[in-house]
Write a protein that holds these residues in place. Structure first.
Motif, short mmCIF file in Angstrom:
data_model
loop_
_atom_site.label_atom_id
_atom_site.label_comp_id
_atom_site.label_asym_id
_atom_site.label_seq_id
_atom_site.Cartn_x
_atom_site.Cartn_y
_atom_site.Cartn_z
N VAL A 1 0.84 -1.20 0.00
CA VAL A 1 0.00 0.00 0.00
C VAL A 1 0.87 1.25 0.00
O VAL A 1 0.56 2.24 -0.69
CB VAL A 1 -0.96 0.00 1.21
CG1 VAL A 1 -1.66 1.35 1.33
CG2 VAL A 1 -1.99 -1.11 1.06
N THR A 2 1.98 1.23 0.75
CA THR A 2 2.91 2.37 0.74
C THR A 2 3.46 2.60 -0.66
O THR A 2 3.49 3.74 -1.15
CB THR A 2 4.07 2.14 1.73
OG1 THR A 2 3.55 2.02 3.05
CG2 THR A 2 5.06 3.29 1.68
N SER B 1 0.40 3.73 -3.12
CA SER B 1 -0.08 5.10 -2.89
C SER B 1 0.95 6.13 -3.31
O SER B 1 0.61 7.16 -3.92
CB SER B 1 -0.46 5.29 -1.42
OG SER B 1 0.64 5.05 -0.57
N THR B 2 2.22 5.86 -3.04
CA THR B 2 3.28 6.81 -3.39
C THR B 2 3.45 6.92 -4.89
O THR B 2 3.55 8.02 -5.45
CB THR B 2 4.61 6.39 -2.73
OG1 THR B 2 4.42 6.26 -1.32
CG2 THR B 2 5.69 7.43 -2.99
N PHE C 1 0.37 8.60 -6.49
CA PHE C 1 0.35 10.03 -6.23
C PHE C 1 1.40 10.76 -7.08
O PHE C 1 1.14 11.86 -7.59
CB PHE C 1 0.60 10.31 -4.75
CG PHE C 1 0.43 11.75 -4.38
CD1 PHE C 1 -0.83 12.33 -4.32
CD2 PHE C 1 1.53 12.56 -4.11
CE1 PHE C 1 -0.99 13.67 -4.00
CE2 PHE C 1 1.38 13.89 -3.79
CZ PHE C 1 0.11 14.44 -3.73
N LEU D 1 -4.51 10.07 0.69
CA LEU D 1 -4.58 8.97 -0.27
C LEU D 1 -4.09 7.67 0.37
O LEU D 1 -4.70 6.60 0.19
CB LEU D 1 -3.75 9.28 -1.51
CG LEU D 1 -3.64 8.16 -2.55
CD1 LEU D 1 -5.01 7.81 -3.11
CD2 LEU D 1 -2.68 8.55 -3.68
N THR D 2 -3.01 7.77 1.13
CA THR D 2 -2.48 6.60 1.83
C THR D 2 -3.49 6.05 2.83
O THR D 2 -3.73 4.85 2.91
CB THR D 2 -1.17 6.96 2.55
OG1 THR D 2 -0.23 7.50 1.61
CG2 THR D 2 -0.55 5.73 3.22
N LEU E 1 -6.42 4.26 0.95
CA LEU E 1 -6.06 2.93 0.46
C LEU E 1 -5.92 1.93 1.60
O LEU E 1 -6.30 0.75 1.47
CB LEU E 1 -4.77 2.99 -0.35
CG LEU E 1 -4.85 3.70 -1.70
CD1 LEU E 1 -3.51 3.68 -2.41
CD2 LEU E 1 -5.92 3.07 -2.59
#
Length: 333
Positions: free
Chosen positions: A69-70, A73-74, A77, A263-264, A267
């Protein structure tokens, strides 16, 4: 939660302010900052990361949901930021790349690790180490490669991209990084139960204790140079460019301090609702860190346009004193 995080981060920012204040003293000439930076990056920070990993509870391992997920999301973005800068604001390719970097890459090592340890406690050491490693790999490896591919003839990229240059980028960011090896050694100690002599363990403790204040002090010292550089460059800027720069800066600041962490969070809530609170909070706080000081060097070297990044560093650092506690109150578990 708001006050807990505020009281946890305020001492960290006070150390930064002390560094900024003493930068005006003749006792701290410009040559001091590089020396302190080398000590922190190559000695103190690796000692801290080794310590927190070697003493971590790894019985349940590192949650895969935290990692993917990290990363997702990164990267998502960063792509959104590229589209905004390139096709909405219609800025050139170099400034779009620099804007994407400034809006997505936070100060996860020098500020992120002290903030997370200060707010969540030493038990979050492994999570903090893994979080900063993921962000650093994405940007310190990915961004130079992307810049080589998208700006092969631009500043800092005077030669066409090649497999050898890409391999060198990966080598310098990972294999030659003391932070990577510190976590590898710490992991080996905790996994295989390697006994460490008490004098050596005590030495690591002493050096590790200097990592957080040293890193924050260096950030404070660098802020004066960043502010002055920004003021010097903006002195001759036209009004049209100023208006465009304001829109660019608004996206950078709101994106870095609010949009990326939200956003993080979204998710994580949707795709990993059962993630343990410590890992959840670490992922969110890492995403909310102000723009990395390293981002200026990377933007300047790889795109030739580091001015917006320099200003974003100053603004996001100042605003994060309030943004972090507010975020914690709203979304942390």
């Amino acid at each position: 939660m708001f006050l807990d995080v505020l009281f946890g981060v305020l001492p960290l920012f006070f150390v930064m302010l002390i560094g900024y204040a003493v930068s005006y003293s003749p006792k701290f000439p410009p040559s001091v900052e590089p020396a302190l930076n080398v000590f922190v990056f190559y000695v103190a920070l690796p000692a801290l990361l080794y310590k927190v990993v070697a003493r971590a509870d790894i019985s349940r391992g590192v949650p895969f949901d935290f990692l993917w997920v990290t990363v997702a999301s990164t990267l998502a973005f960063a792509l959104i930021c590229w589209v905004l800068f390139r096709y909405l604001l219609r800025v050139d390719r170099g400034r779009s790349l620099a804007g994407m970097l400034s809006t997505s890459f936070g100060n996860v090592s020098y500020l992120g690790i002290p903030v997370i340890l200060g707010v969540l406690g030493s038990q979050a050491g492994l999570a903090a180490g893994m979080g900063q490693l993921v962000h650093n790999v994405i940007f310190m490896v990915g961004f130079p490669i992307l810049a080589q591919l998208m700006m092969p003839a631009g500043p800092g990229n005077r030669h066409k991209p090649s497999g050898r240059r890409i391999a060198l980028t990966v080598r310098n960011a990972l294999i030659y990084s003391p932070v990577t090896w510190a976590m590898v050694f710490g992991g080996a100690v905790v996994i295989w139960g390697i006994p460490i002599p008490k004098p050596l363990d005590g030495t690591v403790d002493l050096i590790a204790a200097a990592a957080a204040p040293g890193a924050l002090f260096v950030i404070g010292l660098s802020l004066r140079r960043t502010v002055q550089r920004t003021l010097d460059r903006r002195a001759g800027t036209t009004q049209t460019k100023v208006r465009g720069a304001k829109r660019t800066m608004l996206i950078m600041v709101v994106g870095k301090l609010a949009a990326l962490p939200l956003l993080t969070v979204s998710l994580l809530w949707i795709l990993a609702p059962d993630l343990e609170a410590m890992w959840f909070n670490t992922a969110v706080l890492m995403a909310a860190m102000p723009t990395s000081a390293t981002a200026y060097i990377m933007a300047q070297n790889d795109t030739g346009d580091g001015e917006p990044t320099a200003l974003a560093i100053v603004i996001t650092c100042a605003l994060s004193v309030i943004a972090l506690p507010v975020l914690a109150q709203l979304v942390l578990k």
